[in-house]
Write an enzyme that holds these catalytic residues in place. Structure first.
Site, PDB file in Angstrom:
ATOM      1  CD  GLU A  96      -2.265  -1.208   2.879  1.00 23.11           C
ATOM      2  OE1 GLU A  96      -2.982  -2.171   3.160  1.00 23.11           O
ATOM      3  OE2 GLU A  96      -2.045  -0.280   3.656  1.00 23.11           O
ATOM      4  CB  CYS A 117       2.237   6.995   3.972  1.00 23.10           C
ATOM      5  SG  CYS A 117       2.568   5.717   5.152  1.00 23.10           S
ATOM      6  CB  CYS A 124       5.568  -6.040   9.651  1.00 19.24           C
ATOM      7  SG  CYS A 124       6.779  -5.374  10.822  1.00 19.24           S
ATOM      8  CB  CYS A 128       3.092  -3.877  16.838  1.00 19.31           C
ATOM      9  SG  CYS A 128       4.826  -3.419  16.690  1.00 19.31           S
ATOM     10  CB  CYS A 131       0.364  -3.226  13.675  1.00 20.69           C
ATOM     11  SG  CYS A 131       0.915  -2.936  11.999  1.00 20.69           S
ATOM     12  CB  CYS A 355       0.616   0.531   8.243  1.00 19.34           C
ATOM     13  SG  CYS A 355       1.074  -0.378   9.703  1.00 19.34           S
TER      14      CYS A 355
HETATM   15  N1  SAH Z   1       7.204  -0.349  11.307  1.00 21.75           N
HETATM   16  C1  SAH Z   1       7.330   1.053  11.456  1.00 21.75           C
HETATM   17  C2  SAH Z   1       6.637   1.837  10.353  1.00 21.75           C
HETATM   18  C3  SAH Z   1       5.325   1.315   9.893  1.00 21.75           C
HETATM   19  S1  SAH Z   1       4.011   1.121  11.117  1.00 21.75           S
HETATM   20  C4  SAH Z   1       6.842   1.501  12.796  1.00 21.75           C
HETATM   21  O1  SAH Z   1       6.275   0.680  13.532  1.00 21.75           O
HETATM   22  O2  SAH Z   1       7.077   2.656  13.120  1.00 21.75           O
HETATM   23  C5  SAH Z   1       3.781   2.798  11.413  1.00 21.75           C
HETATM   24  C6  SAH Z   1       2.496   3.312  11.926  1.00 21.75           C
HETATM   25  O3  SAH Z   1       1.290   2.645  11.550  1.00 21.75           O
HETATM   26  C7  SAH Z   1       2.400   3.323  13.426  1.00 21.75           C
HETATM   27  O4  SAH Z   1       3.257   4.205  14.083  1.00 21.75           O
HETATM   28  C8  SAH Z   1       1.012   3.811  13.506  1.00 21.75           C
HETATM   29  O5  SAH Z   1       1.039   5.189  13.248  1.00 21.75           O
HETATM   30  C9  SAH Z   1       0.282   3.135  12.371  1.00 21.75           C
HETATM   31  N2  SAH Z   1      -0.614   2.094  12.843  1.00 21.75           N
HETATM   32  C10 SAH Z   1      -0.455   0.754  12.815  1.00 21.75           C
HETATM   33  N3  SAH Z   1      -1.538   0.124  13.318  1.00 21.75           N
HETATM   34  C11 SAH Z   1      -2.395   1.095  13.675  1.00 21.75           C
HETATM   35  C12 SAH Z   1      -3.696   1.098  14.258  1.00 21.75           C
HETATM   36  N4  SAH Z   1      -4.333  -0.030  14.537  1.00 21.75           N
HETATM   37  N5  SAH Z   1      -4.279   2.281  14.521  1.00 21.75           N
HETATM   38  C13 SAH Z   1      -3.635   3.445  14.211  1.00 21.75           C
HETATM   39  N6  SAH Z   1      -2.428   3.507  13.653  1.00 21.75           N
HETATM   40  C14 SAH Z   1      -1.804   2.352  13.386  1.00 21.75           C
HETATM   41 FE1  SF4 Z   2       5.590  -3.860  12.009  1.00 22.07          FE
HETATM   42 FE2  SF4 Z   2       3.200  -2.768  12.360  1.00 22.07          FE
HETATM   43 FE3  SF4 Z   2       4.886  -3.026  14.423  1.00 22.07          FE
HETATM   44 FE4  SF4 Z   2       5.405  -1.212  12.495  1.00 22.07          FE
HETATM   45  S1  SF4 Z   2       3.661  -1.180  13.893  1.00 22.07           S
HETATM   46  S2  SF4 Z   2       6.846  -2.705  13.441  1.00 22.07           S
HETATM   47  S3  SF4 Z   2       4.605  -2.335  10.706  1.00 22.07           S
HETATM   48  S4  SF4 Z   2       3.951  -4.734  13.250  1.00 22.07           S
END
Ligand code: SAH
Ligand code: SF4
Length: 376
Positions: A96, A117, A124, A128, A131, A355
């Site tokens: 994306e 972005c 990944c 997390c 995410c 993301c």
């Molecule tokens: N892996 C790197 C960059 C990609 S993820 C990192 O973790 O920084 C980056 C961003 O995705 C997070 O900081 C957050 O802003 C966004 N993100 C991921 N899951 C999300 C969620 N469920 N709600 C809001 N933002 C989210």
């Molecule tokens: Fe990976 Fe999502 Fe964690 Fe960023 S926020 S490191 S993309 S699992």
């Protein structure tokens, strides 16, 4: 798994590596600049449009390089703030790229800030807990060319609306490496891509307007601190104590706060840049008064700006977004602690802009027809 496409993307070549590849095949060095000009200034989409190159050179290019490593299969627009492009790669993987238009208070839409972005991996590995990108695990790293081509796809969209008189990336304020994947886990390809984005002969996008977001890979943060190009850094903190951070970010066990904070401090000292701390607010996980106060202390110590992001619902995950009242209270504690902080509200919530969410949905339900895409 390492994916080796038949032909490598031309967008992954720096001017130096392209010059070397040309020389090796008996082509003159000055051709590299001409090819760059076609790719990044005139932004043509076929070899045949590169009319000042000999036919033999065009044939060699076609046999050696892939000109379209990413192909748009779906565009989604959310109100007037977010456009999301779903791209298919040569191995069928989906990634994306998002365009975010954040209106500036008090000015018209035309003067809104425009941000691109980009993604750096398919999936990944860092898992997390909030995410979508981490849900299905890591599939592979993107090549430098696949990262650069995301920017060219955005250019192609912008070019189709304008007369191409200007370099279209010039209308963007920022590039954030905050899409799918952990950019610092794909360090070499990321740096190669950003070198091409930054090169005045390439996309000419200033390093100060490029932000790399990381979940906190300490050795790579220290490595990035040593790079001559001064990119900005955003740290996805999401927890102000090890106890809370560990619950939602497994990486914290490997690099706990007592190692991470000094590493980002080193980064901002080297580059003299303000750091951004990203903090997703999740109800009853990290939105307590105690977390707000501890976050304020960390931000003051690092002279960092805090970006609060209310949690975006991800299908299959149980977390909740705190009420507006709780969000505001959290923000107030930061502000009354003399911390520069903003809250990012709702951008693209309705098009799964956090993301990895759109990809996850499309992989599960299939690509919607244009009519369905409009409805969803
Ligand atoms: N892996 C790197 C960059 C990609 S993820 C990192 O973790 O920084 C980056 C961003 O995705 C997070 O900081 C957050 O802003 C966004 N993100 C991921 N899951 C999300 C969620 N469920 N709600 C809001 N933002 C989210
Ligand atoms: Fe990976 Fe999502 Fe964690 Fe960023 S926020 S490191 S993309 S699992």
């Amino acid at each position: 798994m390492k994916f080796i496409p038949e032909k490598r993307p031309i967008q992954g070549e720096t001017i130096a590596s392209l010059t070397a590849a040309l020389a090796e095949s008996g082509h003159p060095a000055f051709r590299a600049r001409q090819i760059y000009e076609w790719l990044y200034k005139k932004r043509v989409r076929s070899w045949d449009e590169m009319t000042n190159l000999s036919r033999a050179l065009r044939t060699w290019l076609d046999e050696t390089y892939d000109l379209h490593p990413t192909q748009p299969i779906l565009n989604k627009t959310s109100g007037d703030v977010t456009d999301k492009i779903l791209l298919s790669l040569r191995d069928g993987s989906l990634i994306e790229t998002v365009i975010i238009r954040a209106p500036q208070s008090g000015v018209g839409r035309d003067q809104s800030r425009k941000t691109i972005c980009v993604s750096t991996q398919v999936g990944c590995a860092y898992g997390c807990k909030f995410c979508a990108s981490g849900l299905a695990g890591w599939k592979r790293d993107l090549s430098a060319g696949e990262i650069v081509d995301q920017l060219l796809e955005v250019c192609a969209r912008e070019d189709s609306r304008t007369d191409r008189a200007d370099p279209s990336l010039a209308s963007f304020d920022n590039i954030v490496v905050m899409g799918m994947g952990e950019p610092l886990a794909n360090y070499d390809n990321l740096l190669q891509a950003l070198t091409i984005a930054n090169d005045p002969l390439g996309l000419g996008f200033g390093a100060r307007r490029i932000t790399v977001s990381t979940s906190g890979l300490v050795p790579q943060i220290l490595r990035l601190a040593e790079e001559p190009m001064g990119f900005r850094l955003a740290l996805s903190l999401h927890g102000a104590t090890n106890e809370v951070r560990e619950q939602i970010m497994p990486i914290n066990r490997r690099y706990p706060l007592e190692e991470l904070i000094p590493a980002v401090r080193t980064f901002s000292r080297h580059h003299g840049r303000m750091l951004t701390l990203e903090f997703i607010l999740i109800e009853e996980v990290n939105d307590t008064l105690d977390q707000a106060e501890r976050l304020a202390a960390i931000a003051r110590d690092l002279h960092a700006h805090v970006n609060l992001i209310p949690y975006n619902t991800v299908e299959g995950l149980d977390w909740r977004r705190p009420s507006l009242r709780r969000q505001d209270r959290f923000l107030e504690i930061l502000k009354s602690g003399s911390v520069s902080a903003t809250i990012r509200r709702e951008k693209g919530h309705d098009i799964d802009a956090a993301c990895g969410q759109l990809r996850l949905k499309v992989e599960k339900d299939g690509v919607p027809t244009p009519a369905e895409a409009k409805k969803t």
